[in-house]
Design a protein around this motif. Structure first.
Motif, PDB file in Angstrom:
ATOM      1  N   ILE A  96      -4.805  -4.538  -3.444  1.00 49.17           N
ATOM      2  CA  ILE A  96      -5.151  -3.370  -4.626  1.00 49.17           C
ATOM      3  C   ILE A  96      -6.348  -2.647  -3.938  1.00 49.17           C
ATOM      4  O   ILE A  96      -6.678  -1.909  -4.419  1.00 49.17           O
ATOM      5  N   HIS A 122       1.184  -1.086  -0.296  1.00 53.57           N
ATOM      6  CA  HIS A 122       0.046   0.104   0.138  1.00 53.57           C
ATOM      7  C   HIS A 122       1.073   1.023   0.272  1.00 53.57           C
ATOM      8  O   HIS A 122       0.571   2.420  -0.958  1.00 53.57           O
ATOM      9  N   LEU A 154       1.923   1.537  -3.362  1.00 57.58           N
ATOM     10  CA  LEU A 154       1.184   2.060  -4.163  1.00 57.58           C
ATOM     11  C   LEU A 154       0.479   3.800  -3.816  1.00 57.58           C
ATOM     12  O   LEU A 154       0.325   4.828  -5.162  1.00 57.58           O
ATOM     13  N   TRP A 181      -6.760  -1.186  -1.104  1.00 50.44           N
ATOM     14  CA  TRP A 181      -6.202  -0.272  -0.854  1.00 50.44           C
ATOM     15  C   TRP A 181      -6.824   0.951  -2.550  1.00 50.44           C
ATOM     16  O   TRP A 181      -7.052   2.588  -2.137  1.00 50.44           O
ATOM     17  N   GLY A 182      -7.767   0.197  -3.495  1.00 56.35           N
ATOM     18  CA  GLY A 182      -8.024   1.223  -4.196  1.00 56.35           C
ATOM     19  C   GLY A 182      -9.565   1.417  -4.100  1.00 56.35           C
ATOM     20  O   GLY A 182     -10.001   2.153  -5.183  1.00 56.35           O
ATOM     21  N   PRO A 197       4.760  -2.199  -7.703  1.00 51.92           N
ATOM     22  CA  PRO A 197       4.696  -1.934  -6.073  1.00 51.92           C
ATOM     23  C   PRO A 197       5.200  -2.614  -5.264  1.00 51.92           C
ATOM     24  O   PRO A 197       5.182  -3.042  -4.061  1.00 51.92           O
ATOM     25  N   VAL A 235      -0.555  -2.409 -13.137  1.00 54.50           N
ATOM     26  CA  VAL A 235      -0.301  -2.499 -11.949  1.00 54.50           C
ATOM     27  C   VAL A 235       0.977  -4.803 -12.102  1.00 54.50           C
ATOM     28  O   VAL A 235      -0.661  -5.246 -12.381  1.00 54.50           O
ATOM     29  N   ALA A 248       0.974   5.414  -7.559  1.00 55.22           N
ATOM     30  CA  ALA A 248      -0.251   5.735  -8.442  1.00 55.22           C
ATOM     31  C   ALA A 248      -1.187   6.438  -7.288  1.00 55.22           C
ATOM     32  O   ALA A 248      -2.794   6.275  -7.241  1.00 55.22           O
TER      33      ALA A 248
END
Length: 411
Positions: A43, A13, A16, A46-47, A164, A122, A20
């Protein structure tokens, strides 16, 4: 819950966020193996609030690959992520299968990202990949660029690629997946010692080598490579671009150490041709020897011509003649072309037509002019816009001098 810095999720994370954090959308390449499956789950968390899309490339090399792609699709949708399967249609069985599959994977993923307006894709490379790559390339006698660590990001095939997970080990990711009962696919090729990577992987295990220490060594080499790149960029500061050709000041080139001269010529060649990869080392060394003795030389579709206080690089006419017609407004990976009428196409002017268009008035050399884009109807020459501008045709170079300096730094 606050995660400790040693936790793989914390490290992924954090990477990332760095790579990003400002991207509203991102693509994730997921094969179904443990590394990429862990990446997809990390992700997804995280996203949140971003548009996250997943793609799996089915190379068709193994009969199970289609079912594995469907399994990834189900797992992605369970996380609320869209999924696409990209199928590689092999045109030939010749050549290096693994290298061809790797390039096909990147090209398919790049096309998918561009169609979906994804600013980056990614990838799931880990510290183990760093270590294995270092030892494989040591065995091949690679130079500092080959031995340097994988970059956290790079631009290639028209897409930005992010890695990442380079600070996380493969075993840590497997342990993380097992703790959460998340399944993944074990590719049987991971036990096939016909592949260099598998032999190196087993040698690392047999010798008890420290993956993290090998990855650190690759990072140290990367730092040395960055220093060389900065030196090369300084030597390239007076480079000039004009009509798709490049000029290097000969004195700055000649005063630089041999490794810096190599970097300048490799970056200049890639600037001319738009190639995703540098030319082979032996061909570069041959070109460097020719330049040192003042001789003209061809390197991977670029002509290099030492002349007076300059070194000029431009497209080789024979290579330009092999370029296909305009694709998405670009010809020969070098020129934006517009104004074409129905029935017209773009091809190199060629040596046979140069004299007809009074090339000397253009400020280009004869060979240089022969490699420029021309407008044709069948076999009939309609226009040579770089030699003599003619409406409605417009031809502009894809790359300018600043792109060369970026290539010097990226090499």
């Amino acid at each position: 819950m606050t995660l400790p810095p040693t936790d793989p999720v914390f490290r992924v994370h954090a990477a990332l966020d760095r790579l990003a954090g400002d991207m509203p959308a991102i693509g994730v390449a997921v094969s179904g193996g443990g590394d990429s499956v862990a990446l997809m789950h990390m992700i997804a968390d995280w996203g949140r609030g971003r548009r996250i899309m997943v793609a799996t490339v089915d190379h068709g090399i193994r009969p199970e690959s289609a079912a594995e792609a469907r399994q990834v699709g189900r797992a992605a949708r369970a996380l609320g992520l869209s999924h696409a399967t990209l199928v590689w249609q092999r045109g030939t069985e010749t050549g290096n299968l693994m290298a061809n599959a790797r390039d096909a994977r990147l090209r398919l993923l790049s096309g998918w990202a561009q169609r979906n307006d994804l600013p980056a894709v990614v990838l799931g490379h880990t510290a183990d990949d760093q270590a294995e790559t270092l030892l494989m390339r040591l065995g091949r006698g690679s130079g500092i660029d080959g031995l340097a660590s994988m970059a956290e990001w790079r631009d290639a095939f028209g897409t930005r690629w992010l890695r990442p997970m380079l600070g996380v080990g493969r075993q840590d990711l497997r342990d993380w997946l097992r703790l959460r009962d998340i399944p993944w696919v074990d590719d049987p090729s991971n036990d096939n010692e016909d592949f260099d990577r598998i032999r190196v992987r087993r040698a690392i295990s047999a010798m008890g080598l420290d993956i993290a220490a090998l990855a650190r060594a690759a990072n140290h080499i990367q730092e040395a490579r960055d220093a060389l790149s900065h030196y090369a960029a300084h030597a390239a500061r007076e480079a000039e671009a004009y009509n798709g050709s490049l000029t290097l000041p000969r004195r700055a080139y000649g005063d630089a150490p041999s490794e810096i001269r190599r970097r300048l010529i490799v970056a200049a060649c890639r600037w001319i041709t738009g190639a995703d990869y540098p030319p082979r080392r032996n061909t570069v060394l041959h070109a460097l020897n020719a330049i040192a003795t003042g001789h003209r030389v061809t390197l991977d579709g670029a002509l290099i011509e030492p002349a007076g206080d300059r070194i000029r690089l431009f497209r080789e006419a024979a290579a330009a003649l092999r370029a296909p017609d305009v694709q998405d407004g670009i010809w020969d990976n070098r020129w934006h072309v517009s104004g074409l009428k129905p029935g017209q196409h773009v091809a190199a002017l060629g040596m046979g037509e140069v004299a007809r268009v009074k090339w000397r008035l253009s400020g280009l050399g004869r060979d240089e002019a022969a490699a420029t884009p021309a407008i044709w109807e069948g076999d009939r020459l309609i226009a040579a816009p770089l030699i003599r501008p003619m409406a409605p045709y417009d031809v502009r170079p894809v790359r300018v001098a600043s792109h060369f300096r970026r290539l010097v730094m990226a090499h």
